[in-house]
Design an enzyme around this catalytic site. Structure first.
Site, mmCIF file in Angstrom:
data_model
loop_
_atom_site.group_PDB
_atom_site.id
_atom_site.type_symbol
_atom_site.label_atom_id
_atom_site.label_comp_id
_atom_site.label_asym_id
_atom_site.label_seq_id
_atom_site.Cartn_x
_atom_site.Cartn_y
_atom_site.Cartn_z
ATOM 1 N N THR A 15 0.795 -1.122 -0.083
ATOM 2 C CA THR A 15 -0.089 -0.059 0.011
ATOM 3 C C THR A 15 0.810 1.418 0.055
ATOM 4 O O THR A 15 0.435 2.351 -0.380
ATOM 5 C CB THR A 15 -0.934 -0.017 1.115
ATOM 6 O OG1 THR A 15 -0.375 -0.043 2.264
ATOM 7 C CG2 THR A 15 -1.941 -1.248 1.228
ATOM 8 N N HIS A 112 8.439 3.992 8.940
ATOM 9 C CA HIS A 112 8.398 3.104 10.099
ATOM 10 C C HIS A 112 7.021 3.606 10.738
ATOM 11 O O HIS A 112 6.859 4.805 11.155
ATOM 12 C CB HIS A 112 9.478 3.410 11.422
ATOM 13 C CG HIS A 112 9.308 2.506 12.353
ATOM 14 N ND1 HIS A 112 9.400 1.163 12.269
ATOM 15 C CD2 HIS A 112 8.882 2.608 13.590
ATOM 16 C CE1 HIS A 112 9.104 0.676 13.448
ATOM 17 N NE2 HIS A 112 8.772 1.577 14.416
HETATM 18 C C1 GRF Z 1 3.703 -0.568 6.739
HETATM 19 O O1 GRF Z 1 3.066 -0.355 8.103
HETATM 20 C C2 GRF Z 1 5.075 0.115 7.034
HETATM 21 O O2 GRF Z 1 5.282 1.013 7.939
HETATM 22 C C3 GRF Z 1 5.767 -1.042 7.445
HETATM 23 O O3 GRF Z 1 5.115 -2.330 6.902
HETATM 24 C C4 GRF Z 1 4.168 -1.928 6.457
HETATM 25 C C5 GRF Z 1 3.976 -2.114 5.031
HETATM 26 O O4 GRF Z 1 2.539 -2.261 4.323
HETATM 27 N N1 GRF Z 1 7.156 -0.695 7.472
HETATM 28 P P1 GRF Z 1 2.450 -1.970 2.913
HETATM 29 O O5 GRF Z 1 3.307 -3.330 2.371
HETATM 30 O O6 GRF Z 1 3.176 -0.704 2.285
HETATM 31 O O7 GRF Z 1 1.168 -2.062 2.527
#
Ligand code: GRF
Length: 205
Positions: A15, A112
């Site tokens: 996402t 993060h």
């Molecule tokens: C997000 O919460 C990001 O902060 C963390 O991993 C998750 C990834 O989600 N590092 P996506 O794959 O971008 O949907």
């Protein structure tokens, strides 16, 4: 002017990758262009998102390339072949070695899902971050974009955005709100900021 060439590294749903691609389309990212998506997981839906958007993608796994060293060597080669100048870690679930990050000093950024220095470092990933925030009882959390160095979540902070914790929040609900209100907003903005810096640095040289 040549845009900064960006690679986005992913492992999962993607996402944040989607937010970056949308931001490039809408012009929020105007100094950089996403040239490559790399996943370390062949089942990552992020790869499908790249395909739909017509962005070249690759999958490099430790299983295939033999532990950290072989994996990073293959990754470095691929990034060099594509002339990549900025690496965006967007839900990339593998820690990169000091040797790797030294090849791209101040050119790797990560998102993060907390306000660093809270709830970060080794073991704080995914839902665990939000569980820890709720357990501690903080009233505000958020997301942080930071440079990547050899310390997990330890590099210089680039951008942060706060998100309120609501009464009766669950880790899942909080995770979703932090993504919508913070991650998808600041990751594209930070990618634009660093891309612009890369272009400026090129002109000075
Ligand atoms: C997000 O919460 C990001 O902060 C963390 O991993 C998750 C990834 O989600 N590092 P996506 O794959 O971008 O949907």
């Amino acid at each position: 002017m040549l845009k900064a060439r960006i690679a986005v590294l992913v492992s999962g749903g993607g996402t944040n990758l989607q937010a970056l691609m949308d931001a490039e389309k809408s012009g929020i990212i105007k100094s950089g262009e996403i040239r490559l998506v790399v996943s370390n997981n062949s089942n990552a839906y992020a790869l499908k998102r790249a395909e739909i958007a017509g962005i070249p993608s690759a999958c490099i796994t430790k299983k295939e390339y033999g532990k950290q060293e072989g994996f990073e060597k293959a990754l470095l080669e691929l990034l060099a072949e594509n002339g990549i100048e900025l690496i965006v870690l967007a839900g990339f679930m593998s820690i990169l070695s000091a040797d790797f990050v030294n090849h791209y000093k101040n050119r790797i950024i990560n998102i993060h899902p907390s306000l660093i220095p809270s709830f970060c470092g080794k073991g704080f990933y995914g839902l665990k971050v939000h569980e820890a925030a709720l357990e501690y009882g903080v009233k505000v959390t958020g997301a942080t974009v930071h440079f990547v160095n050899e310390v997990p979540d330890g590099g210089r902070i680039i951008m942060q955005k706060a998100v309120d914790i609501l009464p009766h929040d669950t880790p899942e609900a909080l995770q979703k709100r932090v993504m919508e209100q913070a991650e998808w907003v600041i990751l594209p903005r930070a990618a634009e900021q660093i891309s612009a810096e890369i272009i400026n640095a090129r002109e000075k040289n």
